[in-house]
Design an enzyme around this catalytic site. Sequence first.
Site, PDB file in Angstrom:
ATOM      1  CG  ASP A 158      -2.270   0.622   0.959  1.00  0.00           C
ATOM      2  OD1 ASP A 158      -2.334   1.505   0.083  1.00  0.00           O
ATOM      3  OD2 ASP A 158      -3.252   0.268   1.639  1.00  0.00           O
ATOM      4  CD  GLU A 190      -3.450   0.001  -2.662  1.00  0.00           C
ATOM      5  OE1 GLU A 190      -4.130   1.039  -2.775  1.00  0.00           O
ATOM      6  OE2 GLU A 190      -3.675  -0.862  -1.800  1.00  0.00           O
ATOM      7  N   PRO A 192       0.427   3.975  -8.600  1.00  0.00           N
ATOM      8  CG  PRO A 192      -0.578   2.866 -10.417  1.00  0.00           C
ATOM      9  CD  PRO A 192       0.409   2.676  -9.328  1.00  0.00           C
ATOM     10  CG  LEU A 193      -4.800   4.842  -5.029  1.00  0.00           C
ATOM     11  CD1 LEU A 193      -6.006   5.657  -5.480  1.00  0.00           C
ATOM     12  CD2 LEU A 193      -5.285   3.629  -4.246  1.00  0.00           C
ATOM     13  CE1 TYR A 194      -2.606   6.044  -0.686  1.00  0.00           C
ATOM     14  CE2 TYR A 194      -2.099   4.050  -1.927  1.00  0.00           C
ATOM     15  CZ  TYR A 194      -2.739   4.674  -0.872  1.00  0.00           C
ATOM     16  OH  TYR A 194      -3.520   3.950  -0.005  1.00  0.00           O
ATOM     17  CG  ASP A 218      -9.692   1.718  -0.997  1.00  0.00           C
ATOM     18  OD1 ASP A 218      -8.712   1.827  -1.772  1.00  0.00           O
ATOM     19  OD2 ASP A 218      -9.587   1.715   0.245  1.00  0.00           O
TER      20      ASP A 218
HETATM   21  C1  GLA Z   1      -6.086   1.341   1.331  1.00  0.00           C
HETATM   22  C2  GLA Z   1      -6.134   0.351   0.187  1.00  0.00           C
HETATM   23  C3  GLA Z   1      -7.202  -0.704   0.462  1.00  0.00           C
HETATM   24  C4  GLA Z   1      -6.920  -1.409   1.776  1.00  0.00           C
HETATM   25  C5  GLA Z   1      -6.805  -0.394   2.901  1.00  0.00           C
HETATM   26  C6  GLA Z   1      -6.304  -1.025   4.176  1.00  0.00           C
HETATM   27  O1  GLA Z   1      -7.243   2.107   1.410  1.00  0.00           O
HETATM   28  O2  GLA Z   1      -6.378   0.997  -1.027  1.00  0.00           O
HETATM   29  O3  GLA Z   1      -7.277  -1.641  -0.589  1.00  0.00           O
HETATM   30  O4  GLA Z   1      -5.727  -2.155   1.645  1.00  0.00           O
HETATM   31  O5  GLA Z   1      -5.888   0.664   2.555  1.00  0.00           O
HETATM   32  O6  GLA Z   1      -6.145  -0.098   5.209  1.00  0.00           O
END
Ligand code: GLA
Length: 419
Positions: A158, A190, A192-194, A218
């Site tokens: 993450d 994760e 690219p999302l951040y 999410d």
């Molecule tokens: C982020 C991730 C989720 C999950 C939560 C856990 O939001 O994108 O998929 O792993 O953290 O805290």
Amino acid sequence: MFRVVCLLAVMALWSPAEALDNGLALLPPMGWLHWERFMCNTDCDTDPDNCISERLYMQMADVMAKEGWKEAGYQYVCIDDCWPSHQRDAQGRLQADPKRFPGGIKKLADYVHSKGLKLGIYADVGKNTCAGYPGSLGYYETDAQTFADWEVDLLKFDGCYMDWKLLGEGYINMSKALNKTGRSILYSCEWPLYEWPFQQPNYTAIRETCNSWRNYADVYDSWSSVKSITAWTNDHEEVIVPAAGPGGWNDPDMLVIGNFGLSHDQQESQMALWAIMAAPLLVSNDLRDICPRSKELLQNRHIISISQDPLGQQGRCTAKRDSFEVWERTLSKNRQAVAVFNKQEIGGPRRFSLAEAPGWRICDPQCNVTQVLPQYKELGVQTLQTKTSVSVNPSGTTLLTVTPISRDFKLYWRSKTTL
Ligand code: GLA
């Protein structure tokens, strides 16, 4: 001949950048991941069946091995956030919460492996995980080695509590640390999302670093959440679709089929569109208590074979008209998967004429069409001029596979029969 040249040209045009070379995720990974359904429930005193504990994963592994999940292709049993103790041990290693994981992760991995399945674990590139447990910043090599010692098979990494300018470096360093352990650990990022809130991520670098990567928010157990994910994917397809291919995949997050928030038609839409998107199929539900229709949908071998098509080319939305969206994916052997998604949420089923699907051009001179959803049905031989239409329920999807029947094949077949 012309067709062969065209096919080669298309394949040459579609050549994704170098993938992370760890031999994993040659097809989109399939498994179960706890987050959406079980979140950060650590209250094993009052809710022992649903809290994040070794029991939960052992029970899921039991069901996966016994009730057709493993045979259908679901392989990874994945732990998400909230598994560790708040303190590292004296050697600076992560340790599982002793009350909820009395046997420890190595024993859990042994158990999952004894069922013929693989174990996934979760950590974070920054100072803390999103739920506030210890992050891996400053400990990449230690944590990678710990996961390898435990014989873990997948790491979801993450991106909370991290300076966004250091995200890329962090994800790359963890990728190297995993590689250095010598164990094959699928690396689910994760990154690219951040990074998207600040700048367009470098997908060439992401593909070289990760086996899959989350781009967007999410998933929740709701239709609006699933719709927002498909809309985001559609809006960013130019950037993200070329990055996907064997070894590395765009991850639109978990399948929430079998929970509370989606109607059956909406569950079919999520399954069909995730297959077209060549998405990891990570289910987040309670496999111990799932309605038979949802189970059948998740285990539908025709949809899974679209998802797992060996060409590994992600599909995309190819047409929008009158609140219909057509999503198409090129499959191996020049076949095509076509999903007709009815976005109109008022009224009853509406008809869509198949000849309007852009991919229908492979029906020149003829094609063979199979409807996979909502019911399996052979629609038989069709042509470019077909008048055949399909009925699509509101917020539902009709999914088809289209197999071209080539001129060469016809000639060969004719000459055979005249002999
Ligand atoms: C982020 C991730 C989720 C999950 C939560 C856990 O939001 O994108 O998929 O792993 O953290 O805290």
